[in-house]
Design a protein around this motif. Structure first.
Motif, mmCIF file in Angstrom:
data_model
loop_
_atom_site.group_PDB
_atom_site.id
_atom_site.type_symbol
_atom_site.label_atom_id
_atom_site.label_comp_id
_atom_site.label_asym_id
_atom_site.label_seq_id
_atom_site.Cartn_x
_atom_site.Cartn_y
_atom_site.Cartn_z
ATOM 1 N N ASN A 188 0.781 -0.881 -0.199
ATOM 2 C CA ASN A 188 0.098 0.276 -0.307
ATOM 3 C C ASN A 188 0.871 1.387 0.447
ATOM 4 N N ASN A 192 1.025 3.952 -2.861
ATOM 5 C CA ASN A 192 0.145 5.536 -2.842
ATOM 6 C C ASN A 192 1.226 6.412 -2.620
ATOM 7 N N ARG A 217 -2.879 2.321 -10.607
ATOM 8 C CA ARG A 217 -3.739 0.985 -9.453
ATOM 9 C C ARG A 217 -4.386 -0.126 -10.394
#
Length: 479
Positions: A188, A192, A217
């Motif tokens: 993650n 990000n 993503r």
């Protein structure tokens, strides 16, 4: 007063000279006013060598060119290499144009980030862009394993095994009933961070940040026409000439905040090629070449050891190992694969000193082959070791060690033929004999001899052992 023909001729020559001088001045002024553009090719996987070449071209263009064109066709590359290029683009005092070309080229993974960083982004017909999902490979301790959702094709590695790979992943996943573990948290963070980075580039250049986030993503891609429609690229240009024509008149903002209006139509284009050292570095950082050089170095050391540390092969082998390790260090190594290669080499060496009847060699070859296949865990073209090369090198290593071991065993079993020990088993003739002792002739020399056998001059004898300068013999007719 009327001018004579001679005067008219002279006046004509003077006028013609003046016209020629004026035309030359205008031509020189036009030539000096024409823009100069440096073009650099970025093709294949983006590694340290290619990135360094592009960065040097951008830096050199500051005082020599009005713009830089990066002609790009890449499946991706190392994260650090991509960021080096982008940092050079963002700090460049001259506009940098990225042209995804020729037809059929792609700006996959790291290429998408470079396209977004460019002052002007153009694509040739038949090209694509996208698939920029970050994936962590299982090489580093604590890193998550790659899953099918994280993509099976395209990508490239950065430090600690981080890669930018083609991948498909749902943007919004259902919440897990359990708290995410360290592996999921690490992924993650990477996703990000990549989203924030490409969104920052999109905001800086006024491009589509929403699609850029989806490319990270979800791993989505666009064709050349879709990229222009969705503002991921500025326009389509089939050639460099068309690129300069369409780009002229556009206003771009440089790293220092100043704005420049491009006037590149008809510009002189200079293609900047790699220097010889950079070409050599590009070759040796190819994982297949690096793997081959490393193994040649190991074979060189083995040959040197078997020849009493012969200096030429020892130095050559050491150089090859150092070069191979340097090249592999620039790639995303899987530590489990590296450990298996070390284990395999250790077993192959042990086979030479331990009589295992080939079991250690077999285990070493298997460990070596598996480790080599795992060593660079990516599907990016140009950043992986081809399995045929692994099989060939594994076979060569195994056969080399077995031959060396067989040669050593044969040498140990071979009868000594020099020195005193070489007389054992030799056949001779009794010259004189009395009371269990006398003289014998063995290999053309006269020796003192003793024996428990009853011998007579002229009898044949066989040397049993040597004690100083005395031979112990027995009749050659007895076993």
């Amino acid at each position: 007063m009327l001018m004579t023909p001679v005067r008219l001729f002279c006046a004509g020559l003077i006028a013609l000279g003046a016209v020629m001088l004026a035309a030359g001045a205008l031509a020189r002024q036009s030539e000096s006013a024409a823009a100069t553009v440096h073009l650099v090719s970025l093709q294949g996987a983006i590694g340290p060598a290619r990135a360094g070449h592009v960065v040097r071209v951008i830096e050199r263009a500051a005082g020599e060119a009005d713009a830089v064109i990066i002609e790009m066709d890449t499946p991706g590359g190392l994260v650090d290499a991509m960021r080096d290029i982008n940092n050079a683009i963002l700090a460049s005092p001259v506009p940098v144009i990225v042209h995804v070309a020729p037809t059929g080229a792609r700006a996959t993974s790291a290429g998408a980030y470079i396209l977004y960083a460019a002052h002007v982004a153009a694509m040739a017909p038949g090209t694509t862009v996208g698939a920029a999902t970050p994936v962590t490979m299982g090489g580093a301790p604590g890193s998550p394993p790659q899953t099918p959702d994280e993509g099976d094709e395209g990508g490239e590695a950065g430090d600690n095994g981080n890669v930018l790979e083609d991948a498909a992943r749902e943007r919004t996943a259902p919440a897990s009933p359990q708290a995410p573990g360290n592996d999921e948290a690490m992924r993650n963070k990477m996703v990000n961070d990549s989203v924030a980075y490409i969104r920052a580039l999109a905001e800086l250049r006024g491009r589509n940040g929403d699609w850029a986030e989806r490319a990270v993503r979800e791993g989505v891609s666009l064709t050349y026409s879709e990229a222009v429609e969705q503002n991921a690229a500025d326009f389509v240009a089939a050639s460099t000439t068309e690129l300069l024509t369409v780009a002229s008149g556009r206003t771009v903002m440089l790293g220092d905040g100043s704005e420049v209006t491009l006037a590149l139509e008809g510009a002189s284009v200079e293609r900047v090629e790699m220097s010889l050292p950079t070409q050599i570095l590009t070759v040796i950082t190819d994982p297949n070449i690096a793997f081959l050089v490393l193994n040649l170095g190991f074979i060189g050391l083995l040959v040197s050891f078997y020849n009493g540390l012969e200096p030429v092969t020892f130095v050559a082998g050491l150089i090859c190992i150092i070069v191979g390790l340097y090249a592999l260090n620039t790639l995303p190594l899987n530590y489990a694969g590296a450990a298996l290669i070390v284990l395999g080499l250790g077993l192959l060496i042990a086979e030479v000193f331990v009589a295992s009847y080939g079991l250690l060699a077999l285990g070493g070859v298997v460990a070596f082959a598996i480790g080599a296949l795992m060593l660079v865990d990516t599907d990016v073209e140009g950043l992986r070791i081809d399995w045929p090369l692994v099989l060939v090198m594994s076979a060569v290593m195994g056969i080399s060690v077995l031959l060396a071991g067989s040669y050593g065993l044969a040498a140990q079993a071979r009868r000594i033929v020099t020195g005193r020990e070489g007389l054992t088993g030799a056949i001779g003739t009794v010259l004189s004999w009395a009371n269990g002792a006398g003289h014998v002739q063995v290999e053309g020399e006269r020796w003192q001899a003793v024996s428990s056998d009853d011998l007579q001059p002229g009898d044949g004898v066989k040397v049993v052992s040597v004690d100083g300068l005395t031979l112990k013999v027995k009749s050659s007719g007895r076993s």
